[in-house]
Motif scaffolding. Structure first.
Motif, mmCIF file in Angstrom:
data_model
loop_
_atom_site.group_PDB
_atom_site.id
_atom_site.type_symbol
_atom_site.label_atom_id
_atom_site.label_comp_id
_atom_site.label_asym_id
_atom_site.label_seq_id
_atom_site.Cartn_x
_atom_site.Cartn_y
_atom_site.Cartn_z
ATOM 1 N N ARG A 108 1.045 -1.319 0.027
ATOM 2 C CA ARG A 108 0.041 0.058 -0.043
ATOM 3 C C ARG A 108 0.816 1.145 0.033
ATOM 4 O O ARG A 108 0.534 2.129 -0.884
ATOM 5 C CB ARG A 108 -0.970 0.078 1.372
ATOM 6 C CG ARG A 108 -1.575 1.310 1.248
ATOM 7 C CD ARG A 108 -2.643 1.516 0.098
ATOM 8 N NE ARG A 108 -3.002 2.810 -0.113
ATOM 9 C CZ ARG A 108 -4.390 3.426 0.568
ATOM 10 N NH1 ARG A 108 -5.041 2.504 1.060
ATOM 11 N NH2 ARG A 108 -4.718 4.497 0.414
ATOM 12 N N LEU A 109 1.942 1.048 0.933
ATOM 13 C CA LEU A 109 2.625 2.417 0.751
ATOM 14 C C LEU A 109 3.430 2.786 -0.661
ATOM 15 O O LEU A 109 3.789 3.812 -0.892
ATOM 16 C CB LEU A 109 3.837 2.219 2.131
ATOM 17 C CG LEU A 109 3.253 2.033 3.337
ATOM 18 C CD1 LEU A 109 4.597 2.055 4.300
ATOM 19 C CD2 LEU A 109 2.596 3.587 3.708
ATOM 20 N N ALA A 144 -1.810 3.951 6.035
ATOM 21 C CA ALA A 144 -1.792 4.774 4.741
ATOM 22 C C ALA A 144 -2.572 6.133 5.307
ATOM 23 O O ALA A 144 -2.039 7.228 5.035
ATOM 24 C CB ALA A 144 -2.287 4.544 3.585
ATOM 25 N N ASP A 177 1.114 3.987 -3.112
ATOM 26 C CA ASP A 177 0.845 5.617 -2.605
ATOM 27 C C ASP A 177 2.028 6.270 -2.960
ATOM 28 O O ASP A 177 1.881 7.674 -2.788
ATOM 29 C CB ASP A 177 0.539 5.955 -1.309
ATOM 30 C CG ASP A 177 -1.048 5.292 -0.952
ATOM 31 O OD1 ASP A 177 -1.632 4.978 -1.900
ATOM 32 O OD2 ASP A 177 -1.247 5.251 0.390
#
Length: 247
Positions: A22-23, A225, A26
């Motif tokens: 997820r990081l 997040a 992003d």
């Protein structure tokens, strides 16, 4: 998250892998730390295939020397870290008197000493980053650290210690601009923590996860997040994530 540099421990699977993915999605450059190189490489490949940036950092969080080498590796490739997620952990569920002492020692070494080792090694980089940009330290603890669960005495004690350590670190580091968060998950689906359980206990846990139902690891990653995307002057110090039906 563009231009942010993150390191996630326990990134080979479960919550750690979900957070790393997820990081990276992003926009962060993510260093993946765990013992299993082959599993880390699979996570890194998924990140790269999606257009992200990942660095595989095989290391043992219980070894100060291994962690120091990992810190040097990350520094060489990415520069100063500004986001550290301490997620590596293990769980043995068995009555305290019946548990092998080596299992209890290993639990303390990974769950607590590992957090100390990694945080200590990367703190200089976090401090340098905090002078000019948003900087986060997130420790993944557990609701088990706040509850009395038979068979989980040592695991719960290590997680209670991690939560206390996190609160103390926030008191020390907040004046320097480092945001510190204690994340305490409840029943989560998609982790490997129960893999070492006896067969009958593993079956019971699987049924419980289904009946609640358990929170998917992607939701934990989503929460992190959100935390790290807040304005620089906003800190969420303690968060609990659990199934709606879990009490």
């Amino acid at each position: 998250m563009t231009n942010r540099i993150a390191l996630v421990t326990g990134a080979a699977s479960g919550i750690g892998a979900a957070i790393a993915l997820r990081l990276a999605a992003d926009g962060a450059s993510v260093a993946l730390l765990a013992r299993r190189r082959d599993r880390l490489e699979k996570v890194a490949a998924e990140i790269v295939e999606s257009g992200g940036t990942a660095l595989v950092v095989p290391a043992d969080v219980t070894s100060p020397e291994s962690v120091a080498a990992a810190a040097a590796n990350v520094q060489q490739h990415f520069g100063d870290l500004d986001l550290l997620v301490n997620n590596a952990g293990l769980m043995h569920v068995v009555p305290f008197a019946d548990g092998p002492l080596d299992d209890w020692r290993r639990t303390v070494d990974v769950n607590l000493t590992g957090v100390v080792n990694v945080t200590h090694a990367f703190l200089p980089a976090l401090r340098r980053s905090a002078a000019t940009r948003t900087t986060d330290l997130i420790n993944v603890s557990s609701l088990a650290g706040d509850r009395i669960n038979p068979g989980m005495a040592t695991y719960g004690a290590t997680k209670a210690a991690v939560s206390h350590l996190t609160r103390a670190l926030r008191a020390e580091l907040a004046p320097e601009g480092i945001r510190v968060t204690d994340l305490e998950p409840g029943m989560i689906d998609g982790t490997e923590l129960a893999d070492a359980f006896p067969a009958e206990l593993r079956t019971m846990v699987d049924e419980l996860r289904t009946n609640l139902p358990a929170v998917p690891v992607a939701e934990v990653a989503e929460l992190i997040a959100y935390v790290v995307s807040r304005p620089r002057n906003v800190n969420l110090p303690r968060l609990i994530i659990q199934p709606s039906k879990e009490v």
